[in-house]
Structure formats: structure tokens, C-alpha cells
Design an enzyme around this catalytic site. Structure first.
Site, short mmCIF file in Angstrom:
data_model
loop_
_atom_site.label_atom_id
_atom_site.label_comp_id
_atom_site.label_asym_id
_atom_site.label_seq_id
_atom_site.Cartn_x
_atom_site.Cartn_y
_atom_site.Cartn_z
CG HIS A 50 35.29 -85.14 0.18
ND1 HIS A 50 35.73 -83.91 0.59
CD2 HIS A 50 35.65 -86.01 1.16
CE1 HIS A 50 36.33 -84.01 1.76
NE2 HIS A 50 36.30 -85.28 2.12
CD GLU A 52 31.90 -81.57 -3.34
OE1 GLU A 52 31.33 -80.66 -2.73
OE2 GLU A 52 32.49 -82.52 -2.77
CB SER A 77 30.70 -74.76 1.18
OG SER A 77 31.75 -73.96 0.69
CB CYS A 79 36.65 -79.68 1.34
SG CYS A 79 37.19 -80.98 0.19
CB CYS A 82 35.65 -80.92 -3.60
SG CYS A 82 35.59 -82.56 -2.83
CG ASP A 142 33.98 -86.08 5.17
OD1 ASP A 142 34.36 -87.09 4.53
OD2 ASP A 142 33.44 -85.11 4.63
#
Length: 146
Positions: A50, A52, A77, A79, A82, A142
Site C-alpha cells: 500500500h 504508506e 484514509s 487501512c 497501514c 485492494d
């Protein structure tokens, strides 16, 4: 617009242009970007890249003191995964581009002492809205949805 959020948006666009999911992130310490990343799950065939996570990986090994002075920017935002990484490294502040198309565990992150500020940038919303409408199956993959 905040220059660091704009840098995260640039990362999101890079991910989109590579055929991936348009989410970007930057890690900032004392006014300087020390890591940049974008969602590269598709491009790398990865389960965890991801935006981040890619950003933190690209920042390299940092000390606890470094993380304690950092701000994590993300176009979306974060997840659970992350957010967990931000909590693990005790990153004190997260700036979120938008949480309209997806909302991670922001309240939990706040309860753990991390400041979360949601900007709801139209540029971030537009990137995700367009992507979700044209690639719903990839988006669901995802975020772990069937």
C-alpha cells in the site's frame, strides 16, 4: 494546498499512470520529505505494498526519535495495516487527503494517541472516485472485499 499533500497526490498519480491504484504517501520530518511511496500492489504483485507501506520502506531505517518527529501524509484514509504501521512506529500525526471513498480505523488511531487530520481534498476524492468506478474489482481486492 499543503505542499506535502501535493507531493502525496503526485505519488498517487504516478501509481495510476503505472496501472496501479492511485494512492500516494509521503513521510515528513521537520519540513523535509524523507520517504515517498504509492500503492504498488499491482505493479509488484505484492500483498502489502500500500502507499504508506511503500513510503515507509522507501524512507529506510529510521530511529524512534525520527518517527516521533514525523508526519505521515496519505491521499486516502490508511487501512488497518497501514494504520498499524503508523502506530507501531509511534508516528504522532497523520494527514489524510480524503476519507469519503474509504475510511480506515481513524477513531482507533486517535484513541491510541495519534492525531489524524482529514482534509477531504477534492483532487484526492476525484482520483479515487474515478478509479473505483472504472476498476471496482481491483479496488475491492485492494481493500480485502470479495
Amino acid at each position: 494546498m499543503d505542499r506535502f499533500l501535493e507531493a502525496a497526490i503526485e505519488q498517487a498519480r504516478l501509481g495510476r499512470d503505472e496501472g496501479g491504484i492511485p494512492i500516494g504517501s509521503v513521510l515528513v520530518i521537520e519540513g523535509r520529505i524523507v520517504g515517498r511511496g504509492h500503492n504498488r500492489r499491482v505493479q509488484q504483485g505484492s500483498a502489502i505494498l500500500h502507499a504508506e507501506m511503500d513510503c515507509l520502506e522507501n524512507a529506510g531505517r529510521l530511529t524512534a526519535v525520527d518517527y516521533a518527529r514525523s508526519v505521515l501524509y496519505s491521499t486516502l484514509s490508511p487501512c488497518d495495516m497501514c494504520s498499524g504501521a503508523a502506530l507501531l512506529y509511534k508516528i504522532p500525526r497523520i494527514i489524510v487527503g480524503e476519507n469519503v471513498t474509504f475510511r480506515g480505523p481513524e477513531d482507533f488511531v486517535r484513541e491510541r494517541g495519534c492525531s489524524v487530520t482529514v482534509v477531504n481534498s477534492q483532487a484526492c476524492i476525484d482520483l479515487m472516485t474515478e478509479f473505483i468506478s472504472t476498476h471496482p474489482q481491483l479496488w475491492n481486492e485492494d481493500i480485502g472485499e470479495p
